[in-house]
Design a protein around this motif. Structure first.
Motif, PDB file in Angstrom:
ATOM      1  N   ARG A   1       0.843  -1.202   0.000  1.00 58.20           N
ATOM      2  CA  ARG A   1       0.000   0.000   0.000  1.00 58.20           C
ATOM      3  C   ARG A   1       0.877   1.251   0.000  1.00 58.20           C
ATOM      4  NH1 ARG A   1      -3.664  -3.554   2.561  1.00 58.20           N
ATOM      5  NH2 ARG A   1      -2.536  -3.644   4.509  1.00 58.20           N
TER       6      ARG A   1
ATOM      7  N   GLU B   1      -0.278   4.935   1.613  1.00 55.14           N
ATOM      8  CA  GLU B   1       0.376   5.218   2.889  1.00 55.14           C
ATOM      9  C   GLU B   1       1.302   6.427   2.809  1.00 55.14           C
ATOM     10  OE1 GLU B   1       0.149   0.784   4.783  1.00 55.14           O
ATOM     11  OE2 GLU B   1       1.906   1.380   3.646  1.00 55.14           O
TER      12      GLU B   1
ATOM     13  N   ASN C   1      -6.450   1.786   1.456  1.00 54.32           N
ATOM     14  CA  ASN C   1      -5.916   1.391   2.759  1.00 54.32           C
ATOM     15  C   ASN C   1      -6.687   0.187   3.296  1.00 54.32           C
ATOM     16  OD1 ASN C   1      -8.306   2.441   3.655  1.00 54.32           O
ATOM     17  ND2 ASN C   1      -7.391   3.866   5.116  1.00 54.32           N
ATOM     18  N   LYS C   2      -6.287  -0.260   4.477  1.00 50.54           N
ATOM     19  CA  LYS C   2      -6.832  -1.506   5.003  1.00 50.54           C
ATOM     20  C   LYS C   2      -8.328  -1.400   5.273  1.00 50.54           C
ATOM     21  CE  LYS C   2      -4.537  -5.104   7.435  1.00 50.54           C
ATOM     22  NZ  LYS C   2      -3.293  -5.369   8.125  1.00 50.54           N
TER      23      LYS C   2
ATOM     24  N   GLU D   1     -10.192  -1.840   2.211  1.00 48.47           N
ATOM     25  CA  GLU D   1     -10.176  -3.235   1.775  1.00 48.47           C
ATOM     26  C   GLU D   1     -11.214  -4.061   2.544  1.00 48.47           C
ATOM     27  OE1 GLU D   1      -6.289  -5.262   2.026  1.00 48.47           O
ATOM     28  OE2 GLU D   1      -6.105  -4.544  -0.048  1.00 48.47           O
ATOM     29  N   GLN D   2     -11.358  -3.747   3.844  1.00 49.09           N
ATOM     30  CA  GLN D   2     -12.328  -4.491   4.647  1.00 49.09           C
ATOM     31  C   GLN D   2     -13.757  -4.196   4.217  1.00 49.09           C
ATOM     32  OE1 GLN D   2     -11.009  -3.270   8.470  1.00 49.09           O
ATOM     33  NE2 GLN D   2      -9.497  -4.908   8.633  1.00 49.09           N
TER      34      GLN D   2
ATOM     35  N   HIS E   1     -11.606  -3.059  -3.996  1.00 50.59           N
ATOM     36  CA  HIS E   1     -10.361  -3.641  -4.487  1.00 50.59           C
ATOM     37  C   HIS E   1      -9.760  -2.734  -5.546  1.00 50.59           C
ATOM     38  CE1 HIS E   1     -12.311  -4.950  -8.212  1.00 50.59           C
ATOM     39  NE2 HIS E   1     -13.358  -5.210  -7.447  1.00 50.59           N
TER      40      HIS E   1
ATOM     41  N   SER F   1       3.170  -0.380   5.640  1.00 54.22           N
ATOM     42  CA  SER F   1       3.017  -1.825   5.785  1.00 54.22           C
ATOM     43  C   SER F   1       3.944  -2.487   4.779  1.00 54.22           C
ATOM     44  CB  SER F   1       1.570  -2.235   5.554  1.00 54.22           C
ATOM     45  OG  SER F   1       1.132  -1.722   4.330  1.00 54.22           O
TER      46      SER F   1
END
Lengths: 492, 176
Positions: free
Chosen positions: A16, A20, A48-49, A52-53, A57, A139
């Motif tokens: 990422r 980031e 970011n995460k 994604e959750q 995508h 990350s």
């Protein structure tokens, strides 16, 4: 290089990186994406995460993502700055080993052979990399193996460390996409039932080569160590800066110039070894009270001769307020241009150099871009029959010729009251009453239709040279398509 | 040579280019950036070579004078032409003279009518004259009048620019 025994390669993958990088500067809570315009649609470039959750995508249309996730925050991606950030990370990574190269647009590859013991072994070193990157808000997935291919596979598909000398055991269970092959090859392999790298090792090689070409097995051999693969480290850009720290502060102009002279000699030696010349120089003077004063010098020609550059600094340095004294001088060439070494001839070239120095000195006062020179141009339009170029970035050009006499002075067209296609017998211009003594013309000039020009909207122009009985010799034109008379220039 | 001169009148630019052709070497032309009237290189290419002219665009007259002084003192250029809009005081005029003497170069100020400074070595008034005699259209007949001279007498000439020999020729006054 190393002969391959005991070689260890670390591959870092920043999944990422782009988002980031932006979030480091401006953190946000909740889902965040960077968008990029592809084929006339905004698509997600990096996310970011939290995003994604939410089920988003990469490559998804941004409009769809907004529908899924109304609180989505976004910004436009800047791939050049991401690339710059990766260069920064590469430079940082040289703290672990000197041999660091790029792996695609979002990864680094490091040859850490022989440098792991400096950090207490391999595992503490990887932990240190991970800890520092996490602290920086990045990350990362790290793979460590004997070969570049295996390290890449581990970084992208199942983080971990492969034991030395046995790549197969670590790669056995990884998918075939970990071999850095094209998507269509990996899909075709999966259709054949070859899902993992371990499956691929057991298959006869000849049919695979026949079907997929030599690339697939080359990648496999590179990953397993049967084929050597080099890592090309990225060279650091050359840095043209020197500095001098003084034990006692100085304040006299002559002392500062003496210090600048010493720095210039060092800097010019470095410039010479790289066959470049300085265009812009910046002399930073640090005072005892930690205040910085800068003297910038823009040169009219790339130079690396200390004797010529030093006098040009005099005016800038004289304006510096030394305060309680200066204890550090730093000289940097912020812009350099190629300047190959040239044969010295006995023909004196001192005059041209002296003019360049004069241009530099005047440039420090009025700005280098305000010093101009004329270059010939190929156009019939009077305003475009010459170019005005910055004297610092152009050479004088000969080859001036104009078939018809042109005025000495040009100004924007000034309308006069007259009518008819022949020049008026009497007219008023600039509050002067003038009588035409002799008129020569017309010389018809057509606008250049391939260039848009506001001033030539009125169409064709018939130019006349008008000698007035009062003496003034003017350049008049008539616009037949849009009747009107104008004065545009004056002859000798 | 080594002095600063002044020229006014409608043909002042022609005088400057003629002087440039006569002096040879490099020239610096200092003008203010807002001035929309500009010298045309295709026009003066007949008189002197445009590649030898370097133009400096300045913000105001103070900068013009500073640039002119720097260029005169360097001794690199043969001629420094400055276009002035306001009259010079004695200090400014004297500084230009000293700079020109140090650099052994010639300064020429193009001034508006009647705004001369006392420090100038000579002052010229150049006006174009209509020439009824010649049939040729591109007449360059001018009336050059020396209206101030610190080291000589005042005189008047009628001159013409000769394109083939590229020099000034003195001619008799035109018939009335």
């Amino acid at each position: 290089m190393f002969d391959g025994i005991g070689r260890r390669v670390v591959s870092l993958w920043f999944p990422r990186l782009a988002s980031e990088r932006v979030l480091r500067q401006r953190p946000v809570d909740g889902p965040f994406v960077l968008t990029v315009k592809q084929k006339n649609a905004d698509r997600i470039y990096c996310l970011n995460k939290a995003a994604e959750q939410q089920g988003l995508h990469q490559g998804m249309p941004y409009a769809d993502a907004r529908a899924f996730c109304p609180e989505l925050q976004s910004r436009v991606a800047e791939p050049e700055r991401d690339n710059g950030f990766l260069h920064l990370l590469r430079r940082w990574a040289t703290r672990y080993c000197p041999w660091v190269g790029f792996e695609g647009a979002d990864g680094l590859v490091m040859d850490v052979t022989g440098s792991t013991h400096l950090f207490g072994g391999e595992a503490p070193m990887l932990a240190d990399i991970r800890m520092r990157l996490r602290r920086a808000g990045l990350s990362v997935q790290i793979g460590c193996a004997d070969t570049r291919g295996a390290a890449w596979a581990l970084a992208h598909y199942g983080e971990g460390t492969a034991p030395s000398g046995d790549m197969l055991s670590a790669l056995n269970a990884l998918p075939v996409a970990g071999l850095r092959i094209d998507d269509d090859i990996s899909v075709a392999l999966q259709r054949l039932g070859l899902r993992t790298i371990g499956d691929l090792v057991g298959v006869a090689r000849a049919p695979l080569t026949r079907r997929f070409g030599p690339g697939l097995l080359l990648r496999l051999d590179q990953a397993l160590g049967a084929q050597f693969e080099e890592i090309s480290p990225h060279a650091d850009p050359v840095h043209f800066a020197v500095r001098m720290t003084l034990p006692e502060p100085i304040g006299l102009l002559s002392d500062v110039m003496l210090g600048a002279d010493r720095l210039l000699v060092q800097l010019c030696a470095k410039l010479k070894s790289h066959e470049v010349g300085a265009r812009k120089l910046c002399l930073t003077l640090r005072r005892v009270d930690h205040d910085h004063q800068q003297v910038e010098l823009r040169l009219a020609r790339p130079l690396r001769d200390p004797k010529r550059i030093l006098p040009l600094f005099e005016r800038g340095v004289a304006e510096i307020d030394a305060g309680f004294g200066i204890d550090q001088l730093r000289l940097e060439a912020t812009q350099v241009d190629p300047l190959p070494v040239q044969q010295i001839s006995h023909v004196a070239e001192g005059r041209a150099g002296a003019l360049d120095d004069l241009i530099t000195r005047i440039g420090t006062r009025i700005g280098l871009e305000n010093i101009q020179r004329f270059l010939p141009a190929d156009s019939h339009i009077p305003e475009r029959s010459f170019l005005v170029a910055s004297a610092a970035y152009s050479e004088p050009v000969a080859g001036w010729n104009s078939p018809n006499p042109r005025p000495l002075l040009l100004f924007p067209p000034e309308p006069i009251a007259a009518s008819g296609a022949r020049p008026p017998a009497r007219f008023r211009w600039r509050r002067m009453s003038l009588t035409t003594g002799r008129a020569t013309g017309p010389e018809r000039i057509a606008p250049e239709w391939w260039l848009e020009d506001e001033n030539w909207r009125s169409g064709l122009r018939d130019y006349w040279r008008v000698e007035t009985c009062e003496g003034r010799r003017l350049w008049l034109f008539y616009t037949p398509q849009n009747p009107g008379w104008f004065v545009q220039g004056e002859f000798a | 040579m080594g002095r600063t001169h002044e020229v006014c009148g409608a043909s002042a630019f022609a005088f400057a280019f003629a002087l440039l052709a006569q002096r040879g070497g490099q020239a610096v032309w200092v003008r203010e950036a807002w001035d929309r009237q500009q010298i045309n290189p295709t026009g003066f290419a007949d008189i002197s070579d445009p590649s030898r002219v370097t133009v400096c665009n300045t913000r105001d007259q103070i900068e013009t004078l500073a640039v002119a002084e720097e260029a005169l003192r360097s001794g690199v250029v043969a001629l420094v032409v400055m276009q002035l809009g306001k009259a010079l005081n004695l200090t400014e005029g004297r500084r230009l003279q000293l700079a020109a003497r140090d650099g052994a170069s010639t300064g020429l100020a193009i001034i508006p009518e009647g705004m001369g400074s006392n420090a100038a070595e000579t002052r010229w008034r150049c006006t174009p004259v209509f020439d009824p005699d010649t049939g040729v259209a591109d007449s360059t007949l001018q009336h050059w009048e020396l209206i101030k001279n610190k080291s000589g007498t005042l005189r008047v000439w009628y001159v013409r620019w000769d394109r083939t020999t590229r020099r000034i020729t003195v001619v008799p006054p035109p018939r009335k």
